[in-house]
Design an enzyme around this catalytic site. Structure first.
Site, PDB file in Angstrom:
ATOM      1  N   SER A 248      31.673 -95.132  82.273  1.00  0.00           N
ATOM      2  CA  SER A 248      32.314 -93.839  83.131  1.00  0.00           C
ATOM      3  C   SER A 248      33.160 -95.233  83.895  1.00  0.00           C
ATOM      4  CB  SER A 248      31.269 -92.776  83.943  1.00  0.00           C
ATOM      5  OG  SER A 248      32.180 -91.999  83.750  1.00  0.00           O
ATOM      6  N   ASP A 578      36.327 -86.995  75.660  1.00  0.00           N
ATOM      7  CA  ASP A 578      35.529 -87.294  75.341  1.00  0.00           C
ATOM      8  C   ASP A 578      34.544 -86.088  76.093  1.00  0.00           C
ATOM      9  OD1 ASP A 578      35.441 -88.148  78.158  1.00  0.00           O
ATOM     10  OD2 ASP A 578      34.243 -89.666  77.431  1.00  0.00           O
ATOM     11  N   HIS A 631      30.911 -87.416  76.408  1.00  0.00           N
ATOM     12  CA  HIS A 631      30.294 -87.904  77.579  1.00  0.00           C
ATOM     13  C   HIS A 631      29.152 -89.114  78.035  1.00  0.00           C
ATOM     14  CE1 HIS A 631      32.663 -90.889  80.364  1.00  0.00           C
ATOM     15  NE2 HIS A 631      32.166 -90.090  81.544  1.00  0.00           N
TER      16      HIS A 631
END
Length: 676
Positions: A248, A578, A631
């Site tokens: 991320s 996602d 995610h």
């Protein structure tokens, strides 16, 4: 005889008057006994009366009994092979002879890393070195305002407030679990261990994700610690290069590190020299990277909400905005998030060239193909993937102007750009000095408190904002936050990367304003999930204040706005991704921006795109799923885990099979016209 008579006399004399009444004739005893028993008998509950508490208790009892019964059966009865959990990738690869080779450094993203208290105010008594973030979150319920105060940063410096020190947890435990029973890195770490990894060749590079990347070095020397750790692992593991696995926001944090580590010390860098990365790093395996930012960062800064909060507000209007018990949830959240520079790092990068303008966007006619059958739990399916047959009547295609990241009203999100208000937001005055309601509202003060009602209405009057103009909007509503954070981050596209100004640290985390290191043998991966509707733009409306405080957030997502399909739902428009990062952000740089020798990748290091189609759990036994593309959940995806383990064990991107693409990211990338 005398003794017997005396004994009988004693027995009769010991009987009480009430007992004596029972030693009467049969005709007298029975009625009296019946009368006595009737008088003391408790009243029965009348049939048909059933309290709410009784219902709840019985329901809880049934649930607990059923749960324990299922748990007993699961642990005592042999589970059929079809219901057994699949063998973990680490176990299978170990059996195939795959072993640990390159040392591995994990770099967590925003939110998933734990934070603990080292110094606090009196309200935090007893919390020394206890987790304020990434734990049980019980302190939120016990002392919410104290918790918010300690997680907020100084609004002027972006560092610690006076008398408060909150620091990142160190070690693998820093980000293995986000909260009890909710894994982040734990599954991936466990699989690493199964092929031979341990503390000496596996490291978690935790940092305080609230800070700007530069300030993590200023306050905690996090970048220097990471540099030293990589050098140590390189030497102690037989001079083997390191595989770095960011997740991320960790992807752009490590991008900042790549530039920092080679920059000379006098210029604010790590002094490693131009060959440091080529010597020490084998591959950077980015999971769910937010290279070009995420639109949900805009809604977070604008109103502290996303699709889930908007949906909750639509179901229970006024609940999150009320002043009940002096909570005002969203207002406190927006004050806290405005003190975190890290959120500004996630704002969309590249402006309209990447994200589209008022009339067009790269995804415009390639998305909005969601199945109506799954509208309650929507998932995006790629129409261009082989071996997929879909009945044409189940699909709806809706032209959408995704470039309007913020639009005030559904009409403003659909009108031709010529019919929109031509507002120059830079000419507006934030404060109406003649208005008495522009004063702060006690402890609930925020930068919104300084805005007049007139300026709020003008900002929201038939207007829409793109990835370029939304920065003008944010600078207008939160000038203090933007002045502070824009000294640390930039979001444009460089015209000339050789310009000396790009030596400043604020450009280093933007892949469109910095170069990858001169390391032709290094590999760059982008691994992310697809098939989940992901927030791309929002429809807002003016918010009516639910209390007396002027500082209430004046804007909110219009959760009542829905489209004909799940492309527009609850005031948010969705594209493929996602659930947090759209494919344009996660995939563009490895698919095109860095592909081959470009001005952003002058050494021509190889780049790979590996996508994982989202598949929700098939049963309760799968927990969050072994094929999830979400995610965070993707770090439990067996396909992704296998790819990461093989790379760490020595496989190259070509040996993995090169690119694996299910989405339209390649077509989207071709539509983005920037100079490479």
């Amino acid at each position: 005889m005398t003794s017997i008579l005396r004994f009988r006399k004693l027995c009769f004399s010991s009987v009480t008057p009430k007992s004596a009444n029972t030693i009467r004739s049969e005709d007298t005893v029975i009625p009296e006994a019946k009368h006595t028993s009737t008088a003391v008998k408790p009243k029965r509950r009348r049939s048909g009366i059933w309290s709410c508490i009784d219902s709840c208790c019985w329901a809880i009892g049934y649930l607990c009994t059923a749960w324990w019964l299922l748990l007993f059966l699961y642990n005592s009865v042999p589970v059929p092979a079809m219901l057994q959990a699949p063998e973990s990738p680490g176990t299978r690869l170990s059996r195939e002879g795959v072993k640990a080779h390159y040392p591995v450094v994990l770099v967590p993203g925003i939110v998933t890393g734990g934070l603990e208290l080292w110094e606090g105010r009196p309200c935090a008594e007893g919390l020394f070195r206890k987790r304020l973030w990434g734990g049980s979150f019980t302190e939120i319920l016990r002392r919410p305002l104290c918790w918010l105060e300690h997680l907020s940063l100084d609004s002027e410096t972006g560092l610690d407030p006076a008398g408060i020190r909150v620091r990142a947890v160190r070690g693998l435990v820093a980000a293995d679990y986000f909260s009890p029973c909710y894994f982040a890195w734990a599954v991936l770490i466990e699989n690493f261990a199964k092929i031979g990894y341990e503390g000496k060749n596996l490291h978690m590079a935790s940092y305080d994700w609230r800070l700007s990347f530069h300030n993590t070095e200023v306050r905690d020397q996090s970048l220097s610690r990471l540099k030293s750790k990589i050098e140590l692992m390189y030497v102690t593991n037989g001079y083997k290069k390191v595989v770095v696995v960011p997740h991320s926001m960790g992807a752009i944090y490590f991008l900042h590190f790549l530039k920092w580590v080679e920059t000379p010390l006098p210029n604010g860098g790590g002094g490693g020299g131009s060959g440091w990365c080529a010597k020490h790093i084998k591959a950077v395996v980015n999971i769910g990277p937010a290279f070009l930012g995420v639109p949900k960062a805009v809604s977070n800064l604008l109103s502290a909400e996303g699709k889930d909060i908007a949906y909750a507000r639509a179901l229970a209007p006024g609940l999150l905005d009320s002043e009940l018990l002096k909570v005002q949830t969203l207002e406190h959240l927006i004050r806290m998030s405005h003190s975190w520079d890290s959120i500004v790092s996630l704002l969309p990068k590249g402006g309209e060239a990447i994200w589209g303008d008022l009339d067009a966007s790269p995804e415009e006619d390639l998305t909005c193909t969601f199945s109506k059958r799954k509208s309650l739990q929507p998932s995006l399916t790629n129409l261009h993937t082989q071996n997929i047959s879909v009945k044409q009547e189940l699909w709806v295609k809706e032209p959408t102007k995704f470039g309007r990241i913020i639009a005030f009203g559904k009409r403003a999100s659909e009108l031709p750009s010529s019919q929109l208000s031509s507002l120059n937001i830079k000419e507006l005055s934030r404060v109406n000095n003649t208005s008495n309601d522009s004063l702060p509202c006690g402890e609930y003060w925020s930068e919104y408190s300084e805005m007049s009602r007139e300026s709020i209405v003008k900002v929201a009057e038939n207007t829409a904002y793109t990835a370029t103009t939304v920065f003008d909007l944010l600078r207008f509503i939160a000038p203090k936050m933007m002045r502070r954070s824009e000294a640390h981050f930039s979001h444009g596209i460089a015209e000339n990367l050789d310009d000396p100004k790009y030596g400043h640290y604020k450009y280093w985390s933007n892949p469109l304003e910095t170069k990858l290191p001169d390391a032709p043998e290094m590999e760059m991966y982008s691994l992310y999930g697809v098939g989940i509707p992901t927030e791309r733009s929002y429809i807002y409306k003016l918010s009516t204040s639910s209390g007396k405080c002027k500082s209430n957030i004046p804007f909110r997502i219009d959760g009542s706005v829905d489209g004909k399909d799940v492309c527009l739902k609850g005031g948010a428009r969705f594209v493929d991704g996602d659930e947090s990062v759209p494919v344009i952000s996660a995939g563009f740089m490895c698919a095109k921006g860095w592909r081959g020798k470009t001005r952003f990748n002058p050494s021509g290091m190889e780049t790979f795109v590996r996508e994982y189609k989202h598949k929700p759990p098939g049963s309760l036994l799968e927990n969050r799923g072994t094929e999830s593309g979400a995610h965070v959940d993707i770090m439990g995806n067996v396909g992704l885990i296998e790819d990461v383990l093989r790379i760490a064990a020595g496989a190259s991107g070509q040996e993995l099979g090169g690119d694996r693409v299910y989405s339209d990211v390649l077509k989207i990338s071709e539509r983005i016209k920037i100079r490479l």
